[in-house]
Scaffold this motif. Structure first.
Motif, short mmCIF file in Angstrom:
data_model
loop_
_atom_site.label_atom_id
_atom_site.label_comp_id
_atom_site.label_asym_id
_atom_site.label_seq_id
_atom_site.Cartn_x
_atom_site.Cartn_y
_atom_site.Cartn_z
N ASN A 133 -4.91 3.79 -7.76
CA ASN A 133 -5.06 2.73 -9.09
C ASN A 133 -4.21 2.90 -9.92
N ARG A 134 -3.48 4.10 -10.39
CA ARG A 134 -2.52 4.38 -11.40
C ARG A 134 -1.26 3.31 -10.55
N GLY A 135 -1.15 3.37 -9.47
CA GLY A 135 0.18 2.41 -9.41
C GLY A 135 0.36 1.10 -9.67
N ARG A 136 -1.18 0.15 -9.43
CA ARG A 136 -1.99 -0.23 -9.29
C ARG A 136 -1.84 -1.07 -11.28
N LEU A 137 -1.92 -0.03 -11.74
CA LEU A 137 -1.85 -0.40 -13.21
C LEU A 137 -0.23 -0.43 -13.56
N GLY A 158 3.83 6.94 -1.73
CA GLY A 158 2.72 7.68 -1.62
C GLY A 158 1.14 6.95 -1.60
N LEU A 159 1.20 5.61 -1.81
CA LEU A 159 -0.09 4.65 -1.63
C LEU A 159 -0.58 4.44 -0.30
N ASP A 160 -2.17 5.12 0.27
CA ASP A 160 -2.84 3.94 1.02
C ASP A 160 -1.70 2.88 1.75
N THR A 186 12.32 0.16 -1.47
CA THR A 186 10.83 0.94 -1.19
C THR A 186 11.22 1.72 0.98
N HIS A 187 10.89 2.71 1.34
CA HIS A 187 10.23 3.45 1.90
C HIS A 187 9.13 2.65 3.30
N GLU A 188 8.78 1.84 2.37
CA GLU A 188 7.95 0.68 3.97
C GLU A 188 8.19 -0.36 3.92
N VAL A 189 9.22 -0.25 4.88
CA VAL A 189 10.14 -1.02 5.49
C VAL A 189 8.98 -2.43 5.99
N THR A 190 8.59 -1.83 7.33
CA THR A 190 7.81 -2.64 7.66
C THR A 190 6.77 -3.49 7.22
N GLU A 191 6.37 -2.76 6.02
CA GLU A 191 5.09 -3.68 5.52
C GLU A 191 5.68 -5.08 4.45
#
Length: 233
Positions: A133-137, A158-160, A186-191
């Motif tokens: 939620n901190r990430g969302r904010l 680090g987010l689920d 980003t490291h979440e390349v596929t997403e």
């Protein structure tokens, strides 16, 4: 007006004991969602800091909107740091109000709409929020700025997966790519592959490749991960 919002011309950035970037030249187009990819320590965050004017190149030049990058461009750039810089004793609503007071181009209505979309409790203190939620904010604070350029350093770190999915949805829903350009590391390349227009591969401070994501898929028949393996081998 140039077709390119960011231009690097033979940029080298050296710190005291490290060369972060080596002779980088690239032009990043307007109105795109651009991904900077590469291993940790490759120089991706340094590129964002140079664009934001937070650091200066050791050699070469960085231009944003046709002007030399410097801190005076802060009113035209929204910068999301990978670091958590939120004040812990503010509530969500107070954090949004505080940022609205800092920036004249902060769109309060958009921030409130995103807060509802991301199901954040406006009365909850930042120190009591989960990491997700901190990430969302942080995303809300970045996207609520009505600026031509948004820089995001590892916004999904680090987010689920469920949180990452909602943030990716918010990027699609709340960006105006007719008026705005987004550059993210980003490291979440596929997403993030489905929403990226352009990808830039950086390794050991060097530019290893740049391409349109659709061209990678259609012309080369590769996924973004496969393209990265080829360019970062």
């Amino acid at each position: 007006m140039s077709d390119y919002i960011v231009e690097f011309n033979n940029v080298t950035k050296e710190y005291v004991r490290q060369v972060a970037l080596q002779n980088i030249s690239l032009k990043l187009p307007r109105g795109k969602l651009i991904g900077l990819v590469g291993p940790n320590g490759s120089g991706k965050s340094t590129i964002l800091k140079l664009i934001a004017g937070l650091v200066r190149p050791s050699r070469g030049s960085v231009r944003v909107n046709g002007r030399q990058a410097n801190r005076m461009l802060a009113s035209e750039i929204s910068y999301l740091s990978e670091l958590d810089v939120l004040y812990p004793f503010y509530t969500v609503a107070e954090t949004i109000d505080f940022n609205a007071g800092l920036f004249r181009n902060f769109d309060m209505a958009k921030a409130r709409e995103m807060m509802s979309f991301m199901q954040l409790d406006p009365g909850k203190k930042v120190k009591d929020l989960s990491k997700g939620n901190r990430g969302r904010l942080k995303i809300i604070l970045s996207l609520a700025r009505q600026v031509p350029l948004i820089l995001m350093d590892e916004p999904l770190s680090g987010l689920d997966p469920l949180v990452r999915d909602s943030i990716i949805q918010s990027l699609i829903s709340y960006l105006d790519l007719e008026q705005q350009t987004v550059i993210m590391t980003t490291h979440e390349v596929t997403e993030v592959e489905p929403i990226l227009d352009t990808v830039v591969a950086i390794q050991n401070g060097q530019l290893r490749g740049m391409a349109e994501v659709e061209e990678i898929r259609m012309t080369h028949g590769q996924s973004l991960v496969e393209w990265m393996k080829h360019n970062l081998a």
